[in-house]
Motif scaffolding. Sequence first.
Motif, PDB file in Angstrom:
ATOM      1  N   CYS A 277      -2.573 -10.567  -6.049  1.00 35.78           N
ATOM      2  CA  CYS A 277      -1.871  -9.977  -7.281  1.00 35.78           C
ATOM      3  C   CYS A 277      -0.513 -10.801  -6.924  1.00 35.78           C
ATOM      4  O   CYS A 277      -0.561 -11.199  -8.143  1.00 35.78           O
ATOM      5  CB  CYS A 277      -2.510  -8.701  -7.842  1.00 35.78           C
ATOM      6  N   GLY A 278      -0.114 -10.454  -6.101  1.00 35.22           N
ATOM      7  CA  GLY A 278       1.493 -11.458  -6.667  1.00 35.22           C
ATOM      8  C   GLY A 278       2.619  -9.819  -7.188  1.00 35.22           C
ATOM      9  O   GLY A 278       3.341 -10.364  -6.789  1.00 35.22           O
ATOM     10  N   ARG A 279       1.801  -8.903  -7.100  1.00 39.54           N
ATOM     11  CA  ARG A 279       3.215  -8.214  -8.644  1.00 39.54           C
ATOM     12  C   ARG A 279       2.681  -6.603  -7.741  1.00 39.54           C
ATOM     13  O   ARG A 279       3.987  -5.838  -8.413  1.00 39.54           O
ATOM     14  CB  ARG A 279       2.531  -7.680  -9.306  1.00 39.54           C
ATOM     15  N   CYS A 280       2.055  -6.210  -6.880  1.00 40.17           N
ATOM     16  CA  CYS A 280       1.454  -4.510  -6.170  1.00 40.17           C
ATOM     17  C   CYS A 280       2.827  -4.865  -5.825  1.00 40.17           C
ATOM     18  O   CYS A 280       2.969  -5.692  -5.339  1.00 40.17           O
ATOM     19  CB  CYS A 280       0.235  -3.890  -5.862  1.00 40.17           C
TER      20      CYS A 280
ATOM     21  N   CYS B 287      -3.285  -5.963  -0.197  1.00 40.50           N
ATOM     22  CA  CYS B 287      -3.210  -5.688  -1.836  1.00 40.50           C
ATOM     23  C   CYS B 287      -3.476  -4.558  -2.150  1.00 40.50           C
ATOM     24  O   CYS B 287      -4.429  -4.612  -2.487  1.00 40.50           O
ATOM     25  CB  CYS B 287      -3.053  -7.104  -2.560  1.00 40.50           C
ATOM     26  N   GLU B 288      -2.923  -4.430  -3.342  1.00 41.80           N
ATOM     27  CA  GLU B 288      -3.543  -2.660  -3.424  1.00 41.80           C
ATOM     28  C   GLU B 288      -4.836  -3.161  -5.397  1.00 41.80           C
ATOM     29  O   GLU B 288      -5.188  -2.283  -5.945  1.00 41.80           O
ATOM     30  CB  GLU B 288      -2.632  -2.443  -4.297  1.00 41.80           C
ATOM     31  N   ASP B 289      -4.432  -4.676  -5.453  1.00 37.43           N
ATOM     32  CA  ASP B 289      -5.557  -5.437  -6.736  1.00 37.43           C
ATOM     33  C   ASP B 289      -5.712  -6.654  -5.897  1.00 37.43           C
ATOM     34  O   ASP B 289      -5.286  -7.578  -7.558  1.00 37.43           O
ATOM     35  CB  ASP B 289      -4.537  -5.097  -7.799  1.00 37.43           C
TER      36      ASP B 289
ATOM     37  N   CYS C 182       2.127  -6.457  -2.009  1.00 43.01           N
ATOM     38  CA  CYS C 182       2.438  -7.539  -2.179  1.00 43.01           C
ATOM     39  C   CYS C 182       3.689  -7.698  -2.246  1.00 43.01           C
ATOM     40  O   CYS C 182       4.703  -9.050  -1.515  1.00 43.01           O
ATOM     41  CB  CYS C 182       1.896  -8.607  -3.792  1.00 43.01           C
TER      42      CYS C 182
HETATM   43 ZN   LIG Z   1      -1.385  -7.196  -4.386  1.00 43.13          ZN
END
Ligand SMILES: [Zn+2]
Length: 371
Positions: free
Chosen positions: A61-64, A52-54, A67
């Motif tokens: 994060c579930g959004r990057c 994950c990048e965040d 993810c």
């Molecule tokens: Zn992420």
Amino acid sequence: MLFNEIIGLDGTKQFLLQAVQRNHLAHALLFDGPTGSANLALALALAQYVNCEDKQADDACGRCASCIKIQKFVHPDLHMVFPVANLAKGKTSEAYLTDWRKFLLATPYRTLPNWLETMGADNKQGNISAEEARNILQKLSLKSYEGAYKIMLIWLPELMNITSANALLKVLEEPPAQTLFLLVTNQSDKLLITILSRTQRVAVRAFTDEEVATYLRQHQNLDETTARRFAYLADGNLAEALQLSQRDTASTDQHIWFADWMRTCYRQDLINLVKQADQFDGFSKEKQKGLLDYSIRLYRDLFLWQQGAAELLRLPDDELDFVKKFAKVLTIDHIERIVHDLNEAAYHLERNARAKMIMLDMSLTFSRLIR
Ligand SMILES: [Zn+2]
């Protein structure tokens, strides 16, 4: 897969999160848990988290970009190996990847029979072949595309044949840089000792009935009573509970059928006992076995109740009612006899004895005992 989507298991999640955050993550982890546990789900959540990048403190994060790709199982650094059978499309996981992704996207609580059925190979055995081992080596020799980690997730490594197991052992001994091995097993006792000794074991306990029931309420929209009944029958195996809830109303019917049978025995209503034996005879073999298993389980619980071990019972209301009522009319000896007869019946049914005769025999004995 996010850690938050997995019910319970806070200790295990914390252990994994902290290992990443403190840079203590072993290069090979063995998610060791019973069938229907969260072992695969946890491995997938960890795979998502490490790249994950965040990263948040308690989850990905579930959004990057990473993810999103991992959630669809299309991340180029996420390699997945699993048993295959049927082999019409090829001998390695790669050939079945599209099916596999669909299979996992539906739910990560899966069993080998589920998977073989999806592949159209119900009555074959799955295995991880020597070709697969070559495939693994080749994939790991590639540079990681974008992620921090190349991930090699192996589902059911206990099904590796000896050649592939030895090849895996070699890579585990000299792991390529920035590679994370996630082995997900249901039977760690079937793995080579040398593989065990090169992986860090993450023990994943079975789900509790409460967790299974909660999951069923949230994800299958089941009411409280039905969710609890399936949870009870599945005994911590979430894959089994999901299957039960999807298989029409078979299990709910089991109790109704059983209660009816016992009431008829109690009344010594011969005409209806014959009718019930006929009805039983018409059921599929699988349904007959299911009904006997159910009956055995309830009588064992009745036995525990009689022995004063009421706190061991994990029964939904209807079943508990039955146990309380029948505890008054049956002695321990009678219960033992009934459980014995039910087991015998299951044995003979397995060997193709006539279901109607088995059923009628039992009914007559039980009528006598229950009075
Ligand atoms: Zn992420």
